[in-house]
Design an enzyme around this catalytic site. Structure first.
Site, PDB file in Angstrom:
ATOM      1  CD  GLU A 232     120.532 -20.862-104.521  1.00 64.19           C
ATOM      2  OE1 GLU A 232     121.386 -20.584-103.668  1.00 64.19           O
ATOM      3  OE2 GLU A 232     119.311 -20.694-104.334  1.00 64.19           O
ATOM      4  CG  HIS A 248      96.847 -38.270-109.800  1.00 62.65           C
ATOM      5  ND1 HIS A 248      95.835 -39.189-109.880  1.00 62.65           N
ATOM      6  CD2 HIS A 248      97.620 -38.646-108.743  1.00 62.65           C
ATOM      7  CE1 HIS A 248      95.951 -40.074-108.892  1.00 62.65           C
ATOM      8  NE2 HIS A 248      97.035 -39.759-108.196  1.00 62.65           N
ATOM      9  CE  LYS A 340     118.467 -11.905-102.201  1.00 63.68           C
ATOM     10  NZ  LYS A 340     119.039 -12.643-101.082  1.00 63.68           N
TER      11      LYS A 340
HETATM   12  O1  PA5 Z   1     120.672 -19.202-101.687  1.00 63.46           O
HETATM   13  C1  PA5 Z   1     120.532 -17.993-101.663  1.00 63.46           C
HETATM   14  O2  PA5 Z   1     121.465 -17.170-101.565  1.00 63.46           O
HETATM   15  C2  PA5 Z   1     119.129 -17.424-101.763  1.00 63.46           C
HETATM   16  O3  PA5 Z   1     118.189 -18.415-102.023  1.00 63.46           O
HETATM   17  C3  PA5 Z   1     118.818 -16.683-100.449  1.00 63.46           C
HETATM   18  O4  PA5 Z   1     118.753 -17.589 -99.386  1.00 63.46           O
HETATM   19  C4  PA5 Z   1     117.504 -15.914-100.593  1.00 63.46           C
HETATM   20  O5  PA5 Z   1     117.636 -14.930-101.577  1.00 63.46           O
HETATM   21  C5  PA5 Z   1     117.089 -15.252 -99.285  1.00 63.46           C
HETATM   22  O6  PA5 Z   1     118.148 -14.555 -98.696  1.00 63.46           O
HETATM   23  P1  PA5 Z   1     118.421 -14.742 -97.126  1.00 63.46           P
HETATM   24  O7  PA5 Z   1     118.627 -16.204 -96.947  1.00 63.46           O
HETATM   25  O8  PA5 Z   1     119.628 -13.930 -96.846  1.00 63.46           O
HETATM   26  O9  PA5 Z   1     117.184 -14.238 -96.465  1.00 63.46           O
END
Ligand code: PA5
Length: 350
Positions: A232, A248, A340
């Site tokens: 990310e 393994h 999303k």
């Molecule tokens: O890092 C991110 O933005 C995502 O992995 C979010 O955490 C994930 O989509 C879930 O969203 P939230 O943390 O708002 O529930």
């Protein structure tokens, strides 16, 4: 390329400050949650921590840390549904930074229907409304952060409300870990030069490879955090896997596939590894080293939690510096936003 000004140039949103704030977040959240409602085990056979992505990982790290002292199993659920063995007396902790993640909302709604006790940890959104509507406690985290940047808040709250789920006191370990992170910050922050800064040195070595994270329990949760922060923040492919299982199967690929040299195994080690695991990981490292360079990472913190969080902190900084080396802004996550938005549109239509 990695001096503080160069890092600031690719990071207009301030991910470097968000990463730096980890110890402050943990102690502020732990102290704040102290005065709030507790979450007793009561008749629960299990605690389910429901969440996805940057919210779920706080649950993973918490559950891994207390695995050898919890009174009932603590299970992280990353799904729309609860497992079939969930029971009305079970405790359900829904963790969603935004409060709007559909998988988390789905599993939470199912738990409410089943009659489970619910606690929400969120900055608001539909989860906040759902929990408040049912009269359930809501632990609010400050708004305005990316979910992965709120790890310290989420973890700090869990370590306080979850103190009744374990044998022994967790507070001393948390305080010690926070002190350790504060020490590490001086060496890992952008102002610290590459010769002292392990995160910068490692980011430079990772620049042209695909990182594959490995760890054995309880560090597998930390390996996953490294992977997701690299995905990310640095916007790269990165994967994670688990020892001893990988010995393994995956080991064969590392030793026999000539493409192995384009990938970089990063093995998270710990000074307290049981002897049989240490022996196995030493042999694995030497076998893998025939095809590719292997990175071994460990932290010298004074307790398990210090070392888990210290290793995690290093990975957060590596992802920041890899973003800087690649010239990408660590903050925005366009592909996840697109996903999303499309999911929300599909939901409205159905
Ligand atoms: O890092 C991110 O933005 C995502 O992995 C979010 O955490 C994930 O989509 C879930 O969203 P939230 O943390 O708002 O529930």
């Amino acid at each position: 390329m990695l001096d503080a000004r160069a890092v600031a140039r690719v990071d207009p949103g301030g991910m470097r400050d968000i990463i730096a704030s980890l110890p402050d977040q943990i102690s502020a959240a732990a102290i704040w949650a102290e005065g709030k409602a507790r979450a007793p085990i009561a008749e629960a056979q299990r605690v389910f921590l429901i969440g996805m992505g940057g919210s779920a990982i706080a649950g993973d790290v918490f559950a891994a840390w207390v695995a050898d002292r919890c009174k009932v199993p603590i299970q992280v659920v990353r799904d729309y549904r609860l497992p079939s063995y969930a029971r009305p007396e079970d405790l359900l902790v829904a963790v969603s930074y935004s409060g709007n993640t559909e998988e988390t909302l789905g599993a939470t709604a199912e738990g409410i229907k089943l009659g489970c006790r619910v606690i929400a940890i969120t900055s608001g959104g539909r989860l906040g409304d759902l929990a408040r509507g049912g009269g359930w406690p809501v632990f609010e985290v400050p708004a305005g952060l990316p979910p992965r940047g709120a790890f310290g808040h989420l973890f700090g709250i869990l370590s306080t409300i979850g103190s009744g789920w374990t044998y022994g006191d967790l507070r001393g370990d948390v305080e010690q870990a926070v002190a350790h992170l504060n020490e590490l910050r001086t060496r890992l922050r952008p102002e610290s030069g590459v010769r002292l800064n392990r995160a910068k040195a490692l980011a430079l070595r990772l620049k042209t490879t695909v990182p594959i994270l490995y760890a054995a329990p309880p560090f597998t949760a930390v390996a996953r955090r490294w992977q997701t922060q690299l995905n990310e923040n640095a916007k790269v492919l990165a994967f994670s896997s688990t020892f001893p299982e990988a010995d393994h199967n995956e080991l064969v690929g590392w030793v026999e596939d000539p493409r192995a040299r384009s990938y970089r195994p990063i093995i998270l080690r710990d000074a307290d590894e049981p002897p049989e695991l240490k022996r196995q990981l030493d042999i694995t490292t030497s076998l893998m080293s025939k095809r590719t360079k292997v990175e071994e990472v460990h932290d010298d913190g004074p307790s398990l939690l210090s070392r888990m969080l210290g290793t995690l902190y290093l990975g957060d900084y590596v992802s920041l510096y890899l973003a800087a080396l690649r010239g990408v802004d660590p903050l925005p996550l366009k592909p996840i936003e697109t996903l999303k938005a499309k999911l929300a549109a599909a939901r409205r239509k159905s």
